[in-house]
Design a protein around this motif. Structure first.
Motif, PDB file in Angstrom:
ATOM      1  N   VAL A 106     -10.935  52.071  39.356  1.00 57.50           N
ATOM      2  CA  VAL A 106     -10.732  50.809  40.545  1.00 57.50           C
ATOM      3  C   VAL A 106     -10.891  49.869  40.875  1.00 57.50           C
ATOM      4  CG1 VAL A 106      -9.822  50.804  42.638  1.00 57.50           C
ATOM      5  CG2 VAL A 106     -10.091  53.226  42.028  1.00 57.50           C
ATOM      6  N   VAL A 107     -10.345  49.020  40.322  1.00 55.07           N
ATOM      7  CA  VAL A 107     -10.216  47.179  41.024  1.00 55.07           C
ATOM      8  C   VAL A 107      -9.723  46.919  42.443  1.00 55.07           C
ATOM      9  CG1 VAL A 107      -9.267  45.391  40.167  1.00 55.07           C
ATOM     10  CG2 VAL A 107      -9.759  46.923  38.386  1.00 55.07           C
ATOM     11  N   GLN A 108     -10.429  45.468  42.238  1.00 53.77           N
ATOM     12  CA  GLN A 108     -10.606  46.004  44.245  1.00 53.77           C
ATOM     13  C   GLN A 108     -10.212  43.791  44.157  1.00 53.77           C
ATOM     14  OE1 GLN A 108     -14.491  45.429  46.102  1.00 53.77           O
ATOM     15  NE2 GLN A 108     -13.062  46.397  48.193  1.00 53.77           N
ATOM     16  N   ALA A 109      -9.923  43.266  45.277  1.00 49.22           N
ATOM     17  CA  ALA A 109      -9.301  41.941  45.312  1.00 49.22           C
ATOM     18  C   ALA A 109      -9.963  41.706  46.518  1.00 49.22           C
ATOM     19  CB  ALA A 109      -7.966  41.871  44.865  1.00 49.22           C
ATOM     20  N   MET A 110     -11.062  40.695  45.800  1.00 47.56           N
ATOM     21  CA  MET A 110     -11.523  39.711  47.643  1.00 47.56           C
ATOM     22  C   MET A 110     -11.307  38.444  47.423  1.00 47.56           C
ATOM     23  SD  MET A 110     -14.839  41.409  47.218  1.00 47.56           S
ATOM     24  CE  MET A 110     -15.781  40.362  45.479  1.00 47.56           C
ATOM     25  N   ASP A 111     -10.530  38.786  48.623  1.00 51.98           N
ATOM     26  CA  ASP A 111     -10.298  36.744  49.240  1.00 51.98           C
ATOM     27  C   ASP A 111     -11.956  36.431  49.744  1.00 51.98           C
ATOM     28  OD1 ASP A 111      -7.571  37.321  48.713  1.00 51.98           O
ATOM     29  OD2 ASP A 111      -7.324  37.667  50.275  1.00 51.98           O
ATOM     30  N   VAL A 112     -12.069  34.884  48.715  1.00 48.74           N
ATOM     31  CA  VAL A 112     -13.494  34.688  49.252  1.00 48.74           C
ATOM     32  C   VAL A 112     -13.381  33.291  50.134  1.00 48.74           C
ATOM     33  CG1 VAL A 112     -15.947  34.019  48.182  1.00 48.74           C
ATOM     34  CG2 VAL A 112     -14.822  36.076  47.602  1.00 48.74           C
ATOM     35  N   GLU A 113     -13.996  33.303  50.874  1.00 45.99           N
ATOM     36  CA  GLU A 113     -13.123  31.311  51.578  1.00 45.99           C
ATOM     37  C   GLU A 113     -14.809  30.624  50.771  1.00 45.99           C
ATOM     38  OE1 GLU A 113     -12.663  30.923  55.660  1.00 45.99           O
ATOM     39  OE2 GLU A 113     -15.157  30.285  56.094  1.00 45.99           O
ATOM     40  N   SER A 114     -14.754  29.779  50.023  1.00 46.61           N
ATOM     41  CA  SER A 114     -15.762  28.878  49.628  1.00 46.61           C
ATOM     42  C   SER A 114     -16.039  27.316  51.026  1.00 46.61           C
ATOM     43  CB  SER A 114     -15.275  28.393  48.303  1.00 46.61           C
ATOM     44  OG  SER A 114     -16.232  27.158  48.132  1.00 46.61           O
ATOM     45  N   GLN A 115     -17.321  27.255  51.040  1.00 44.01           N
ATOM     46  CA  GLN A 115     -17.019  25.815  51.752  1.00 44.01           C
ATOM     47  C   GLN A 115     -18.348  25.111  51.556  1.00 44.01           C
ATOM     48  OE1 GLN A 115     -17.431  26.361  56.119  1.00 44.01           O
ATOM     49  NE2 GLN A 115     -16.919  24.095  56.168  1.00 44.01           N
ATOM     50  N   ARG A 116     -18.134  23.807  50.914  1.00 47.54           N
ATOM     51  CA  ARG A 116     -19.146  22.866  50.617  1.00 47.54           C
ATOM     52  C   ARG A 116     -19.369  21.946  51.677  1.00 47.54           C
ATOM     53  NH1 ARG A 116     -21.183  22.579  45.318  1.00 47.54           N
ATOM     54  NH2 ARG A 116     -19.754  24.087  43.923  1.00 47.54           N
ATOM     55  N   ARG A 117     -20.388  21.337  51.495  1.00 56.66           N
ATOM     56  CA  ARG A 117     -21.274  20.602  52.541  1.00 56.66           C
ATOM     57  C   ARG A 117     -22.188  19.874  52.292  1.00 56.66           C
ATOM     58  NH1 ARG A 117     -22.629  25.467  57.246  1.00 56.66           N
ATOM     59  NH2 ARG A 117     -20.812  26.062  57.376  1.00 56.66           N
ATOM     60  N   PHE A 118     -21.877  18.067  53.059  1.00 54.39           N
ATOM     61  CA  PHE A 118     -22.965  17.533  52.556  1.00 54.39           C
ATOM     62  C   PHE A 118     -23.535  16.540  53.566  1.00 54.39           C
ATOM     63  CE2 PHE A 118     -23.472  12.952  51.921  1.00 54.39           C
ATOM     64  CZ  PHE A 118     -24.392  12.544  50.803  1.00 54.39           C
ATOM     65  N   CYS A 119     -24.636  17.070  54.402  1.00 50.20           N
ATOM     66  CA  CYS A 119     -25.229  16.926  55.258  1.00 50.20           C
ATOM     67  C   CYS A 119     -25.265  17.167  56.568  1.00 50.20           C
ATOM     68  CB  CYS A 119     -24.879  14.911  55.270  1.00 50.20           C
ATOM     69  SG  CYS A 119     -26.462  13.979  54.680  1.00 50.20           S
ATOM     70  N   PHE A 120     -24.561  18.165  56.541  1.00 45.87           N
ATOM     71  CA  PHE A 120     -23.878  18.967  57.704  1.00 45.87           C
ATOM     72  C   PHE A 120     -22.603  19.019  58.121  1.00 45.87           C
ATOM     73  CE2 PHE A 120     -28.375  18.540  58.098  1.00 45.87           C
ATOM     74  CZ  PHE A 120     -28.933  20.499  57.770  1.00 45.87           C
ATOM     75  N   LEU A 121     -21.820  17.900  57.744  1.00 44.62           N
ATOM     76  CA  LEU A 121     -20.240  17.944  56.575  1.00 44.62           C
ATOM     77  C   LEU A 121     -19.366  18.518  56.142  1.00 44.62           C
ATOM     78  CD1 LEU A 121     -20.761  13.925  58.089  1.00 44.62           C
ATOM     79  CD2 LEU A 121     -20.153  16.163  59.454  1.00 44.62           C
TER      80      LEU A 121
END
Length: 67
Positions: A29-44
């Protein structure tokens, strides 16, 4: 003088659901995942994106769709 760059990448699974079709390798069975990606520079945060990734539940392979 010392120059230090502090970068961080964080990924978090937002949701999961069953996708149509089956795995071409094992027939699982194939599963679809919604992935939230976030990059930070000096905690911003400076980059934010939500992607949909597909994987098999039996063999745990990451599947790629060709459009």
């Amino acid at each position: 003088m010392c120059l230090v760059f502090v970068c961080d990448k964080e990924e978090r699974v937002v949701g999961r659901q069953e996708a149509s079709g089956s795995c071409p390798y094992c027939g699982g069975v194939v599963q679809a995942m919604d992935v939230e990606s976030q990059r930070r520079f000096c905690f911003l945060p400076f980059y934010f994106k939500i992607k949909r990734k597909y994987s098999c539940t039996m063999c745990s392979r990451r599947l790629v769709t060709h459009q």
